[in-house]
Design an enzyme around this catalytic site. Structure first.
Site, PDB file in Angstrom:
ATOM      1  CB  CYS A 183      29.175  33.517 -72.543  1.00 40.35           C
ATOM      2  SG  CYS A 183      28.469  33.502 -70.845  1.00 40.35           S
ATOM      3  CD  GLU A 188      27.191  37.281 -73.774  1.00 34.07           C
ATOM      4  OE1 GLU A 188      26.180  36.468 -74.110  1.00 34.07           O
ATOM      5  OE2 GLU A 188      28.145  37.246 -72.839  1.00 34.07           O
ATOM      6  CE  LYS A 214      25.471  32.991 -74.889  1.00 34.40           C
ATOM      7  NZ  LYS A 214      25.156  34.341 -73.816  1.00 34.40           N
TER       8      LYS A 214
END
Length: 634
Positions: A167, A44, A113
Site C-alpha cells: 500500500c 493488505e 510494510k
C-alpha cells in the site's frame, strides 16, 4: 515463450473473522487456478481484514492469523500458484503489517510494510512498526524454520522475478519497488488497503501504471473491498494489472462478491525493454544493493488458454477517441518538424510528387499544415503529377483534384517520352517489364522533382513510409531519396488512419470526398502497364504481402526483439480469423529476407522526424550492417 498469467483478488471479508476470511481467500485461489494463474495477490491484511483497529493488539486475533497462514500453506501444498496474502506478524515484540508469500505448502518469504502512514485518515503507527529498507533475516515460525523476513526479497522462477510492497510503500517518494526492480524484480505485487474518496481511483490507477512504466515491470495491485469496516472509510476493492505503463486489466470497483481479475504478462517483452533501456541498466549498476533471492520452480509454467489481447495493428490505437488524439498529435509532430527544416534552410517553397496514393497524399496534407503554421501561401506548395506507363485514370484524377482543391501550384509532367528515350540510351527493351523498367520511371520522377526544387529554391519532400523502408519497397536513389522525408517513421497501417482522420475531421466537401476515394484505392507504385480495363495491374500487397502483417512483424521484430516462434504465435492469435498459419509464415519469411537484404537503402536515408516508438533511421534507432545475413532468422 515466457508468458505468465497473474491474478489480483478481492475476497469478501468480515472484520476480525479470520475463519470467514480464509474461506473466501481459498475460493479466490481456486478461481485463479481455474484461470491457470501462477500468481495471486490479495489485499493488505486480508487474513484479519485491514480495519481491525485496536483488535490488532489482541493475542487471540494474532494467534488465529498465524494458524490461518499455516492452513493456507497446507491448502496450497498441491497447488501450482504463488499466493501473496496480507497478515500481521509479531516479531521481537513489534507487530508488522506483512505480505506472506506462499508456494506449494511453504512460506517463501515474509515482507513487512516499510512506510507506515500516520496522517489524515490513517494511523497505522498505533499498531505497526515499519520494516527496515534493504534488510533480511531468517526467523522461525511455529510450523516453519528459517523463513526469510525482510524488504529485499525476490522470489525467482527462471526469468520471472517476483517481489512485493504494501500500500503506502507505493505512495512514498521512492517506492521500495523501484529498488526491487533495479535488483531484478520484473513482477511487483502490491497488497493494499486504499480507501475511496472522490477522484482518488484515477490517481491510484495513474500511480500504478506510472510505476510499472518507470520500473519496466508488471504491477499487480489489489485493494481491500466494501466489506471492510465503514465506521469512517469505504474501500472499493480496486484491482489493477499494469505492464510497462499500460493498464491491461482493471475491475469495476465496489463489488460485493469474491472477485478476481487475471491477465497474461509478457516477461520477454519486459526483459527486452530493460536490455534496450541504457538508463535502466546504468541505474542498476549504480545501485550497490543485493537482493535476497529465493529460488523456486513452478510445476507447469505453460499457459493453457492464451487470451491476452493482441492488436492486429499495434501501431494504431484501437480506441477511436485515442486514435483521433494520436492522429492529431502526429500531424503536429510532422508539421512542426518540417517547419523547422524550412526555417533553417530559408526555404519558402516545397516540391512534392503526387501520385494519387496514400503516402503522397499524407505528405501533401503535412505540407499544407506546415504552411498554415508558418503562414506561407499555399501556392508555394509545388505539386507535380507525373503520369507514366501504369498511371490509371482514378489515381490521376484524384491527384489532380486534391492538388487543385488544396490551392497548391499544380503541374503535370508526363514521363513516358523521357523514359522511352532513357530505355534507348541504355539499350533496354521497353517490352521487358523488369526491375529496370520500373526503376527508370521512379528515378526519372525523382530527377524531375529534385531539379524543380533547385530551380524554385525549395526543398523536395519525401513521401515514402516506414513499412516501405522496412521492406525496401522503394527505388534506391528514386522515391527512396528526398531533401526531407516527413513519413519515414509512419507505417502503412497508420498512414491510412491519418488520411482517414484528415478526411473526417480536418477537411470537408470535395477535399474530403477525394481523400475517401484515395483511401479506397489499392496500394500500387503503378510502374507496370494498366490492365485491359485501364485499371491497376500491379498491386503491392499481392506481390510482397499484406502491409498489416508486415507492420505486425516489424513492430514485434524491432520494438520487442521477439524471436520467430513468438512473432508467428502472436500473429496467429491476432489474425486468427483472417490468415491461416501457412500464410503468416510465408509472408514472415518474405519480411525477414527483404528486411535484411534492403538495409543498404535505410543506411542512406534522408532526414525525417521520428514519430512513434519504432524507427529505422541509421542516425537513431536502427544501425545495422547492410551485409548482415538473414540465415539465422529464417
Amino acid at each position: 515463450m515466457n508468458f505468465i498469467r497473474t491474478a489480483a483478488a478481492c475476497p469478501v471479508t468480515k472484520v476480525a473473522d479470520v475463519e470467514f476470511n480464509v474461506k473466501n481467500i481459498k475460493e479466490c485461489i481456486d478461481l485463479a487456478l481455474n484461470e491457470n494463474s501462477k500468481l495471486i495477490v490479495f489485499p493488505e491484511l486480508s487474513i484479519t481484514s485491514y480495519s481491525c483497529g485496536d483488535l490488532f493488539s489482541q493475542n487471540e486475533l494474532l494467534d488465529k492469523s498465524d494458524k490461518a497462514i499455516q492452513d493456507l500453506c497446507n491448502y496450497s501444498r498441491e497447488k501450482d500458484i504463488m499466493i501473496s496474502v496480507g497478515a500481521p506478524l509479531l516479531h521481537n515484540y513489534s507487530l508488522y503489517n506483512c505480505a506472506y508469500i506462499i508456494y506449494s505448502g511453504k512460506i517463501l518469504g515474509i515482507i513487512p510494510k516499510i512506510h507506515i502512514p500516520n496522517y489524515s485518515e490513517f494511523y497505522e503507527k498505533r499498531w505497526f512498526a515499519g520494516g527496515k529498507p534493504f534488510y533480511c533475516e531468517k526467523i522461525h515460525l511455529t510450523f516453519q524454520k528459517y523463513v526469510p523476513f525482510g524488504t529485499n526479497l525476490i522470489s525467482k522462477a527462471g526469468d520471472i522475478n517476483f517481489s512485493f510492497e504494501i500500500c503506502e510503500d507505493l505512495w512514498a517518494a521512492i517506492p521500495p519497488s523501484s529498488y526491487l526492480s533495479l535488483m531484478g524484480a520484473n513482477i511487483i505485487g502490491n497488497l493494499s488497503a486504499s480507501n475511496e474518496i472522490v477522484s482518488k481511483s484515477q490517481y491510484r490507477k495513474e500511480l500504478v501504471s506510472s510505476q510499472s512504466a518507470k520500473n519496466i515491470s508488471a504491477y499487480v495491485y489489489s485493494s481491500s473491498g466494501v466489506h471492510e469496516s465503514t465506521t469512517d472509510l469505504l474501500f472499493s476493492g480496486h484491482l489493477i494489472i499494469s505492464e510497462n505503463g499500460s493498464v491491461i486489466k482493471e475491475n469495476e470497483r465496489f463489488q460485493r462478491h469474491n472477485e478476481i481479475i487475471t491477465s497474461i504478462i509478457d516477461i520477454d517483452k519486459l526483459n527486452h525493454e530493460r536490455m534496450k533501456n541504457l538508463s535502466f541498466r546504468d541505474s542498476m549498476n549504480s545501485l550497490n544493493l543485493q537482493a535476497e533471492i529465493i529460488p523456486f520452480e513452478f510445476k507447469d509454467p505453460s499457459i493453457k488458454n492464451f487470451d491476452r489481447r493482441i492488436e492486429m495493428h499495434p501501431f494504431v490505437p484501437s480506441d477511436e477517441k485515442v486514435r483521433k488524439e494520436r492522429c492529431e498529435e502526429i500531424f503536429k509532430i510532422q508539421a512542426s518538424a518540417l517547419a523547422k527544416r524550412l526555417e533553417h534552410t530559408s526555404s519558402k517553397k516545397v516540391v512534392l510528387g503526387i501520385s494519387g496514393g496514400l503516402d503522397s497524399t499524407l505528405a501533401l496534407l503535412v505540407a499544407v499544415k506546415t504552411f498554415e503554421l508558418l503562414d506561407y501561401p499555399m501556392k508555394n506548395i509545388l505539386t507535380i503529377t507525373m503520369p507514366g506507363f501504369g498511371t490509371t485514370d482514378r489515381t490521376y484524377k484524384n491527384a489532380v483534384n486534391l492538388c487543385k482543391e488544396l490551392g497548391t501550384t499544380f503541374k503535370e509532367i508526363n514521363i513516358v517520352d523521357a523514359c522511352l528515350q532513357h530505355f534507348k540510351d541504355i539499350g533496354h527493351n521497353p517490352d521487358i517489364h523488369d526491375v529496370t523498367y520500373e526503376n527508370v520511371q521512379a528515378r526519372e520522377r525523382t530527377q524531375i522533382l529534385m531539379d524543380i526544387a533547385n530551380k524554385e529554391r525549395g526543398i523536395l519532400i519525401g513521401t515514402g513510409d516506414l513499412s516501405e523502408l522496412a521492406l525496401g519497397w522503394c527505388t534506391y536513389n528514386g522515391d527512396h531519396m528526398s531533401m526531407y522525408s516527413v513519413n519515414s517513421s509512419i507505417p502503412k497501417t497508420l498512414v491510412r488512419y491519418l488520411v482517414q482522420y484528415a478526411a473526417e475531421y480536418e477537411t470537408y466537401g470535395e477535399i474530403s470526398d477525394t481523400l475517401m476515394d484515395i483511401l479506397g484505392t489499392p496500394v500500387s507504385p503503378e510502374l507496370l502497364p494498366k490492365d485491359k480495363k485501364g485499371e491497376i495491374s500491379q498491386k503491392t500487397e499481392d506481390i510482397i504481402g499484406p502491409y498489416e502483417l508486415h507492420d505486425f512483424f516489424l513492430y514485434y521484430f524491432i520494438r520487442q526483439g521477439a524471436d520467430n516462434d513468438k512473432i508467428i504465435f502472436l500473429a496467429n492469435h491476432a489474425f486468427k480469423n483472417i490468415y491461416d498459419e501457412e500464410t503468416i509464415k510465408k509472408w514472415f519469411e518474405v519480411f525477414i529476407k527483404r528486411f535484411f537484404s534492403q538495409q543498404f537503402k535505410r543506411s542512406a536515408l534522408p532526414d525525417g522526424p521520428k514519430v512513434g516508438s519504432v524507427g529505422l533511421s541509421p542516425r537513431g534507432d536502427w544501425r545495422m550492417p547492410s551485409d548482415a545475413s538473414s540465415r539465422s532468422f529464417l
